[in-house]
Motif scaffolding. Sequence first.
Motif, PDB file in Angstrom:
ATOM      1  N   VAL A  59     -12.124  10.240 -11.785  1.00 49.63           N
ATOM      2  CA  VAL A  59     -12.382   9.179 -10.807  1.00 49.63           C
ATOM      3  C   VAL A  59     -12.176   7.798 -11.445  1.00 49.63           C
ATOM      4  CG1 VAL A  59     -14.182   8.097  -9.389  1.00 49.63           C
ATOM      5  CG2 VAL A  59     -13.909  10.577  -9.375  1.00 49.63           C
ATOM      6  N   ALA A  60     -12.739   7.600 -12.630  1.00 49.53           N
ATOM      7  CA  ALA A  60     -12.639   6.290 -13.290  1.00 49.53           C
ATOM      8  C   ALA A  60     -11.203   5.983 -13.723  1.00 49.53           C
ATOM      9  CB  ALA A  60     -13.573   6.236 -14.491  1.00 49.53           C
ATOM     10  N   TYR A  61     -10.432   6.996 -14.111  1.00 52.11           N
ATOM     11  CA  TYR A  61      -9.047   6.745 -14.506  1.00 52.11           C
ATOM     12  C   TYR A  61      -8.221   6.292 -13.308  1.00 52.11           C
ATOM     13  CZ  TYR A  61      -4.694   7.106 -17.112  1.00 52.11           C
ATOM     14  OH  TYR A  61      -3.508   6.812 -17.735  1.00 52.11           O
ATOM     15  N   VAL A  62      -8.402   6.984 -12.184  1.00 53.70           N
ATOM     16  CA  VAL A  62      -7.637   6.624 -10.988  1.00 53.70           C
ATOM     17  C   VAL A  62      -8.083   5.263 -10.452  1.00 53.70           C
ATOM     18  CG1 VAL A  62      -7.175   7.245  -8.580  1.00 53.70           C
ATOM     19  CG2 VAL A  62      -7.069   8.995 -10.361  1.00 53.70           C
ATOM     20  N   LEU A  63      -9.384   5.091 -10.247  1.00 54.17           N
ATOM     21  CA  LEU A  63      -9.875   3.839  -9.658  1.00 54.17           C
ATOM     22  C   LEU A  63      -9.812   2.670 -10.637  1.00 54.17           C
ATOM     23  CD1 LEU A  63     -13.001   4.988  -7.616  1.00 54.17           C
ATOM     24  CD2 LEU A  63     -10.767   4.325  -6.757  1.00 54.17           C
ATOM     25  N   GLY A  64     -10.462   2.824 -11.781  1.00 50.05           N
ATOM     26  CA  GLY A  64     -10.601   1.705 -12.716  1.00 50.05           C
ATOM     27  C   GLY A  64      -9.345   1.374 -13.479  1.00 50.05           C
ATOM     28  N   ASP A  65      -8.610   2.392 -13.895  1.00 46.57           N
ATOM     29  CA  ASP A  65      -7.478   2.153 -14.784  1.00 46.57           C
ATOM     30  C   ASP A  65      -6.141   2.036 -14.041  1.00 46.57           C
ATOM     31  OD1 ASP A  65      -9.294   2.275 -16.892  1.00 46.57           O
ATOM     32  OD2 ASP A  65      -9.019   4.424 -17.145  1.00 46.57           O
ATOM     33  N   LEU A  66      -5.867   2.963 -13.139  1.00 42.56           N
ATOM     34  CA  LEU A  66      -4.577   2.917 -12.440  1.00 42.56           C
ATOM     35  C   LEU A  66      -4.568   1.927 -11.278  1.00 42.56           C
ATOM     36  CD1 LEU A  66      -3.610   6.705 -12.326  1.00 42.56           C
ATOM     37  CD2 LEU A  66      -2.832   4.951 -13.928  1.00 42.56           C
ATOM     38  N   LEU A  67      -5.629   1.907 -10.486  1.00 39.06           N
ATOM     39  CA  LEU A  67      -5.624   1.045  -9.303  1.00 39.06           C
ATOM     40  C   LEU A  67      -6.091  -0.378  -9.592  1.00 39.06           C
ATOM     41  CD1 LEU A  67      -6.894   3.508  -6.562  1.00 39.06           C
ATOM     42  CD2 LEU A  67      -4.561   2.792  -7.053  1.00 39.06           C
ATOM     43  N   ILE A  68      -7.104  -0.539 -10.422  1.00 37.14           N
ATOM     44  CA  ILE A  68      -7.629  -1.884 -10.665  1.00 37.14           C
ATOM     45  C   ILE A  68      -7.001  -2.520 -11.896  1.00 37.14           C
ATOM     46  CG2 ILE A  68      -9.703  -3.236 -11.202  1.00 37.14           C
ATOM     47  CD1 ILE A  68     -11.252  -1.247  -9.427  1.00 37.14           C
ATOM     48  N   PHE A  69      -7.148  -1.891 -13.064  1.00 37.14           N
ATOM     49  CA  PHE A  69      -6.665  -2.505 -14.302  1.00 37.14           C
ATOM     50  C   PHE A  69      -5.152  -2.725 -14.283  1.00 37.14           C
ATOM     51  CE2 PHE A  69      -5.329  -2.275 -18.830  1.00 37.14           C
ATOM     52  CZ  PHE A  69      -5.947  -3.434 -19.259  1.00 37.14           C
ATOM     53  N   ARG A  70      -4.420  -1.714 -13.880  1.00 36.19           N
ATOM     54  CA  ARG A  70      -2.954  -1.815 -13.897  1.00 36.19           C
ATOM     55  C   ARG A  70      -2.424  -2.755 -12.820  1.00 36.19           C
ATOM     56  NH1 ARG A  70       1.317   3.215 -13.788  1.00 36.19           N
ATOM     57  NH2 ARG A  70       3.066   2.040 -14.615  1.00 36.19           N
ATOM     58  N   LYS A  71      -3.055  -2.785 -11.665  1.00 33.44           N
ATOM     59  CA  LYS A  71      -2.506  -3.522 -10.520  1.00 33.44           C
ATOM     60  C   LYS A  71      -2.960  -4.970 -10.436  1.00 33.44           C
ATOM     61  CE  LYS A  71      -0.321   0.018  -8.884  1.00 33.44           C
ATOM     62  NZ  LYS A  71       1.108   0.106  -9.001  1.00 33.44           N
TER      63      LYS A  71
END
Length: 144
Positions: free
Chosen positions: A43-55
């Motif tokens: 959950v944290a990888y998808v939300l925090g890293d891919l959707l928020i941090f990367r975008k």
Amino acid sequence: MNHVKALIIKFVMIAVVLLVILTGIYDVEFSDTLLISVVLTLVAYVLGDLLIFRKTGNRSDNNRANHNESDHTKRNAIATVADIVTAFLVIWVMGEALFADTEDLMQAAIISALVIGAGEWFFHKYLDRNVFPEKNDHTTTTTR
């Protein structure tokens, strides 16, 4: 392959934190702690890293090099706060469902989320260098 390595690093970080805090201090079952670690990692990888941090913080100006460090710091702060909130919610909700004794669950979730958040700050630096190289590009492109 870089995402797989990043997921493994993130899982190990989260699992160690939760094993020390939940299992070591709050006597949560080992299997419950591992299950929460797996769910939280995904959950944290998808939300925090891919959707928020990367975008967040995509730079479109011609002065990328000057904004790179401040851009990373802004993206890192936003994603770290999101990861802390996500960690707290996942641990709390799953803890309510899995644990027989939930008396200290709120305290355990807060402590775990804050420690995971500290680790996430450094994990995001790793992501910038190794997984999301487009965010670390110092080249400038101009169109005429």
